[in-house]
Design a protein around this motif. Structure first.
Motif, PDB file in Angstrom:
ATOM      1  N   LYS A  72      18.480  34.095  36.320  1.00  0.00           N
ATOM      2  CA  LYS A  72      17.978  33.195  35.272  1.00  0.00           C
ATOM      3  C   LYS A  72      18.899  32.003  35.044  1.00  0.00           C
ATOM      4  O   LYS A  72      18.575  31.109  34.273  1.00  0.00           O
ATOM      5  CB  LYS A  72      17.864  33.974  33.953  1.00  0.00           C
ATOM      6  N   HIS A  73      20.087  32.018  35.634  1.00  0.00           N
ATOM      7  CA  HIS A  73      21.051  30.934  35.409  1.00  0.00           C
ATOM      8  C   HIS A  73      21.515  30.356  36.740  1.00  0.00           C
ATOM      9  O   HIS A  73      22.592  30.718  37.235  1.00  0.00           O
ATOM     10  CB  HIS A  73      22.255  31.435  34.595  1.00  0.00           C
ATOM     11  N   PRO A  74      20.731  29.469  37.307  1.00  0.00           N
ATOM     12  CA  PRO A  74      21.115  28.886  38.592  1.00  0.00           C
ATOM     13  C   PRO A  74      22.495  28.235  38.474  1.00  0.00           C
ATOM     14  O   PRO A  74      22.807  27.617  37.458  1.00  0.00           O
ATOM     15  CB  PRO A  74      20.037  27.823  38.836  1.00  0.00           C
ATOM     16  N   GLY A  75      23.298  28.416  39.490  1.00  0.00           N
ATOM     17  CA  GLY A  75      24.650  27.840  39.459  1.00  0.00           C
ATOM     18  C   GLY A  75      25.706  28.845  39.070  1.00  0.00           C
ATOM     19  O   GLY A  75      26.895  28.624  39.282  1.00  0.00           O
ATOM     20  N   MET A  76      25.274  29.939  38.457  1.00  0.00           N
ATOM     21  CA  MET A  76      26.251  30.973  38.107  1.00  0.00           C
ATOM     22  C   MET A  76      26.824  31.568  39.399  1.00  0.00           C
ATOM     23  O   MET A  76      26.098  31.741  40.375  1.00  0.00           O
ATOM     24  CB  MET A  76      25.550  32.072  37.296  1.00  0.00           C
ATOM     25  N   GLN A  77      28.134  31.871  39.389  1.00  0.00           N
ATOM     26  CA  GLN A  77      28.747  32.473  40.576  1.00  0.00           C
ATOM     27  C   GLN A  77      29.460  33.770  40.210  1.00  0.00           C
ATOM     28  O   GLN A  77      30.024  33.891  39.119  1.00  0.00           O
ATOM     29  CB  GLN A  77      29.763  31.513  41.191  1.00  0.00           C
ATOM     30  N   ILE A  78      29.434  34.708  41.154  1.00  0.00           N
ATOM     31  CA  ILE A  78      30.100  35.994  40.936  1.00  0.00           C
ATOM     32  C   ILE A  78      31.133  36.184  42.044  1.00  0.00           C
ATOM     33  O   ILE A  78      30.815  36.017  43.233  1.00  0.00           O
ATOM     34  CB  ILE A  78      29.090  37.160  40.964  1.00  0.00           C
ATOM     35  N   ALA A  79      32.354  36.521  41.658  1.00  0.00           N
ATOM     36  CA  ALA A  79      33.411  36.771  42.639  1.00  0.00           C
ATOM     37  C   ALA A  79      33.967  38.173  42.433  1.00  0.00           C
ATOM     38  O   ALA A  79      34.059  38.653  41.301  1.00  0.00           O
ATOM     39  CB  ALA A  79      34.534  35.743  42.483  1.00  0.00           C
ATOM     40  N   VAL A  80      34.305  38.839  43.522  1.00  0.00           N
ATOM     41  CA  VAL A  80      34.893  40.174  43.438  1.00  0.00           C
ATOM     42  C   VAL A  80      36.234  40.160  44.175  1.00  0.00           C
ATOM     43  O   VAL A  80      36.296  39.775  45.355  1.00  0.00           O
ATOM     44  CB  VAL A  80      33.959  41.235  44.073  1.00  0.00           C
ATOM     45  N   GLY A  81      37.302  40.536  43.456  1.00  0.00           N
ATOM     46  CA  GLY A  81      38.631  40.591  44.069  1.00  0.00           C
ATOM     47  C   GLY A  81      39.294  41.920  43.772  1.00  0.00           C
ATOM     48  O   GLY A  81      38.659  42.843  43.255  1.00  0.00           O
ATOM     49  N   GLY A  82      40.566  42.043  44.110  1.00  0.00           N
ATOM     50  CA  GLY A  82      41.317  43.260  43.800  1.00  0.00           C
ATOM     51  C   GLY A  82      41.232  44.294  44.906  1.00  0.00           C
ATOM     52  O   GLY A  82      40.758  44.037  46.014  1.00  0.00           O
ATOM     53  N   CYS A  83      41.693  45.508  44.576  1.00  0.00           N
ATOM     54  CA  CYS A  83      41.879  46.542  45.608  1.00  0.00           C
ATOM     55  C   CYS A  83      40.573  46.992  46.256  1.00  0.00           C
ATOM     56  O   CYS A  83      40.525  47.246  47.457  1.00  0.00           O
ATOM     57  CB  CYS A  83      42.591  47.747  44.989  1.00  0.00           C
ATOM     58  N   LEU A  84      39.504  47.103  45.460  1.00  0.00           N
ATOM     59  CA  LEU A  84      38.241  47.552  46.050  1.00  0.00           C
ATOM     60  C   LEU A  84      37.694  46.496  47.011  1.00  0.00           C
ATOM     61  O   LEU A  84      37.105  46.819  48.046  1.00  0.00           O
ATOM     62  CB  LEU A  84      37.227  47.847  44.939  1.00  0.00           C
ATOM     63  N   ALA A  85      37.903  45.242  46.673  1.00  0.00           N
ATOM     64  CA  ALA A  85      37.475  44.160  47.567  1.00  0.00           C
ATOM     65  C   ALA A  85      38.291  44.199  48.856  1.00  0.00           C
ATOM     66  O   ALA A  85      37.749  44.020  49.951  1.00  0.00           O
ATOM     67  CB  ALA A  85      37.644  42.814  46.869  1.00  0.00           C
ATOM     68  N   GLN A  86      39.595  44.457  48.718  1.00  0.00           N
ATOM     69  CA  GLN A  86      40.448  44.557  49.914  1.00  0.00           C
ATOM     70  C   GLN A  86      39.956  45.693  50.807  1.00  0.00           C
ATOM     71  O   GLN A  86      40.014  45.609  52.021  1.00  0.00           O
ATOM     72  CB  GLN A  86      41.896  44.795  49.472  1.00  0.00           C
ATOM     73  N   LYS A  87      39.463  46.755  50.178  1.00  0.00           N
ATOM     74  CA  LYS A  87      39.021  47.933  50.929  1.00  0.00           C
ATOM     75  C   LYS A  87      37.615  47.749  51.503  1.00  0.00           C
ATOM     76  O   LYS A  87      37.376  47.999  52.669  1.00  0.00           O
ATOM     77  CB  LYS A  87      39.048  49.139  49.975  1.00  0.00           C
ATOM     78  N   ASP A  88      36.685  47.268  50.696  1.00  0.00           N
ATOM     79  CA  ASP A  88      35.274  47.237  51.124  1.00  0.00           C
ATOM     80  C   ASP A  88      34.862  45.929  51.799  1.00  0.00           C
ATOM     81  O   ASP A  88      33.826  45.877  52.459  1.00  0.00           O
ATOM     82  CB  ASP A  88      34.350  47.492  49.920  1.00  0.00           C
ATOM     83  N   ARG A  89      35.611  44.880  51.590  1.00  0.00           N
ATOM     84  CA  ARG A  89      35.408  43.593  52.274  1.00  0.00           C
ATOM     85  C   ARG A  89      33.942  43.160  52.297  1.00  0.00           C
ATOM     86  O   ARG A  89      33.293  43.109  51.275  1.00  0.00           O
ATOM     87  CB  ARG A  89      35.964  43.688  53.692  1.00  0.00           C
ATOM     88  N   GLY A  90      33.436  42.910  53.532  1.00  0.00           N
ATOM     89  CA  GLY A  90      32.078  42.397  53.678  1.00  0.00           C
ATOM     90  C   GLY A  90      31.003  43.358  53.195  1.00  0.00           C
ATOM     91  O   GLY A  90      29.866  42.945  52.938  1.00  0.00           O
ATOM     92  N   ASP A  91      31.348  44.631  53.072  1.00  0.00           N
ATOM     93  CA  ASP A  91      30.350  45.596  52.563  1.00  0.00           C
ATOM     94  C   ASP A  91      29.846  45.180  51.196  1.00  0.00           C
ATOM     95  O   ASP A  91      28.709  45.490  50.823  1.00  0.00           O
ATOM     96  CB  ASP A  91      30.979  46.988  52.427  1.00  0.00           C
ATOM     97  N   ILE A  92      30.711  44.505  50.431  1.00  0.00           N
ATOM     98  CA  ILE A  92      30.308  44.152  49.066  1.00  0.00           C
ATOM     99  C   ILE A  92      29.116  43.195  49.102  1.00  0.00           C
ATOM    100  O   ILE A  92      28.135  43.399  48.387  1.00  0.00           O
ATOM    101  CB  ILE A  92      31.509  43.553  48.293  1.00  0.00           C
ATOM    102  N   VAL A  93      29.163  42.176  49.969  1.00  0.00           N
ATOM    103  CA  VAL A  93      28.015  41.245  49.993  1.00  0.00           C
ATOM    104  C   VAL A  93      26.824  41.854  50.726  1.00  0.00           C
ATOM    105  O   VAL A  93      25.691  41.439  50.517  1.00  0.00           O
ATOM    106  CB  VAL A  93      28.370  39.864  50.591  1.00  0.00           C
TER     107      VAL A  93
END
Ligand code: SF4
Length: 508
Positions: A72-93
């Protein structure tokens, strides 16, 4: 209008401090923090933790709830960082294709660029580095507290505890130069900060890698005294009233650190030293190379040098293969150590750790039952230890967010020098309320009238109240901006309540 951001933090103190850096970076890039009531900030950053077993469920649940908001809010962005991102990498997207940016623990500084690139390309950006490119403390930092600040002395860990995912996700230990650490401490103190906590996965191994390349007067013992010297150097900083550190490791703990704690007036007599288990067999299985007698020996020396020291710990119960006899050893060590508090954890498998695939995983009811006995034992001791303080006058650094019931009880709250939580009444000796005059960051002296297992109350008249620069800053609501160069400077605002530690991370 400036774009707004919100950072959601899971996990340990390391992550909370990393979130201060994420905020500093975003503000340097022109974003402003969203007000708490804003449900639709332009950027939402999740700074994740991989330590808890259900951490990914929690993250994907939150991402799922955010999806319709983003739609509902064009332009909104979501970022994921930290240890789980380091572990799961591309799996998140792959699992959540509406995520715009995934960044790891080694490249926090890249976040603004990745957001920009994702917006420009209208495609997700995933960037994970295998090792640190820039020491994170060189990034601008938006400090959350006017009176207390974290200062990283190292990142990563060279140990291989079998229950811990940190070495895999944060990499090998990298130590920061002492001069950089002390400059950051001085910069914080110049802004009015009174208390600094030196932060590292294993502060006792700090500087060992420097060897003879250490500071000229820190060379003795090939860098092994570097942490003690760092504590002593903090003692020379005018205006710095309290120095704490977390976490030490019993394997590397040396007597010179105890001497530095005892002999440096601004170093607080509080020690958080993870035990994990009192059983030598379990410690061996955990690949923690000290034994219970060494642990108790350190405690004995700390108490001999600082009889007023408050010692706290972390304990994991139900590690694979733990027998009732092993558990009894843990209870024995707890009784002998007389902890003023302990973070207790039920062992749960962390994917990617050696312990997750060990034989001898214990049934949940067994772990639960031992856990309850451990908590009862810890509470009995911490309550008894707290009761010894009734009648004592203590110095309290007034805090924000430490007293859930303060509004109802009319008290204020803060931490004593030994780290204990104190809720205090605000009447002067003349019976007048000083509530409007005491600010977060001020110092009070008050006499303990009641002890509970997890806190102390001081319901008599205040002995003294000292206004501080940190209190002035809090009262003025000033928000010094970060300069965006080398050092992070503090800003005004409610400090976050540190999340409960999770075993095998900053609490190790
Ligand atoms: S528990 Fe602590 S010492 Fe052990 S590997 Fe993890 S971070 Fe390092």
């Amino acid at each position: 209008m400036a774009r707004t951001y919100n950072v959601v933090t899971y996990g340990c103190q390391m992550n909370v401090h990393d979130s201060e850096r994420i905020s500093g970076l975003l503000e340097q890039a022109g974003y402003v923090r969203a007000v708490p009531t804003d449900d639709t900030p332009d950027i939402v950053v999740f700074n994740t933790c991989a330590v808890r077993e259900n951490a990914d469920n929690r993250l994907y649940g939150n991402l799922g709830r955010l999806r319709p908001v983003k739609d509902k809010h064009p332009g909104m962005q979501i970022a994921v960082g930290g240890c789980l991102a380091q572990k799961d990498r591309g799996d998140i997207v792959r699992k959540a294709p509406w995520v715009d940016v995934v960044f790891g623990t080694h490249n926090i500084g890249a976040l603004p660029v990745l957001l920009e690139r994702a917006r420009h390309n209208a495609a997700a950006e995933v960037e994970i580095l295998e090792s640190l490119d820039v020491f994170p403390s060189t990034l601008p930092t938006r400090r959350e507290s006017t009176y207390a600040g974290w200062v990283s002395i190292s990142v990563g860990c060279n140990n291989t505890c079998t229950f811990c995912i940190v070495p895999a996700l944060r990499g090998k230990e990298k130590d920061r130069r002492p001069g950089d650490i002390l400059s950051e401490v001085r910069a914080l103190v110049d802004e009015g900060v009174l208390e600094v906590t030196l932060l590292g996965q294993n502060v006792n191994s700090y500087g060992v890698a420097f060897g003879d390349a250490g500071e000229p007067n820190w060379k003795r013992s090939g860098g092994r005294s570097a942490f003690a010297e760092l504590l002593r150097a903090c003692g020379d900083i005018d205006g710095l009233e309290r120095v704490r550190f977390t976490s030490p490791h019993p394997k590397d703990f040396t007597d010179d650190v105890i001497a530095a704690m005892a002999e440096t007036p601004n170093v607080c007599h509080s020690l958080h030293m993870p035990l994990q288990s009192g059983s030598d067999d379990v410690l061996r299985a955990m690949r923690r190379s000290y034994r219970s007698d060494r642990y108790l020996g350190i405690i004995e020396k700390v108490r001999a040098a600082m009889p007023d020291a408050a010692i706290t710990t972390d304990i994991i119960v139900g590690f694979p293969g733990e027998t009732e006899a092993d558990f009894q050893r843990t209870l024995d060590v707890v009784r002998q150590s007389r902890f003023s508090s302990a973070f207790t954890f039920q062992y749960s498998k962390r994917p990617g750790t050696p312990a997750a695939t060990m034989d001898g995983q214990l049934p949940k009811p067994v772990v639960q039952e031992r856990y309850e006995r451990l908590v009862a034992c810890v509470e009995e001791i911490s309550w008894a230890e707290n009761k010894r303080l009734v009648g004592e006058t203590v110095e309290v650094l007034v805090a924000v967010g430490e007293g859930r019931k303060d509004e109802r009880t009319g008290r204020m709250s803060g931490r004593a020098r030994d780290g204990r939580l104190v809720h205090f009444a605000t009447e002067s000796a003349e019976g007048q309320s000083l509530a409007g005059q005491i600010r977060p960051g001020d110092i009070v002296h008050t006499t303990i009238t009641y002890a509970a297992p997890h806190h102390l109350n001081a319901d008599g008249a205040l002995v003294a109240h000292r206004r501080t620069r940190a209190g002035d800053a809090a009262e003025a609501g000033r928000s010094p901006r970060t300069p965006g160069v080398l050092l992070g400077l503090p800003t005004i605002g409610a400090p976050p309540v540190a999340p409960a530690p999770t075993a095998g991370c900053a609490t190790h």
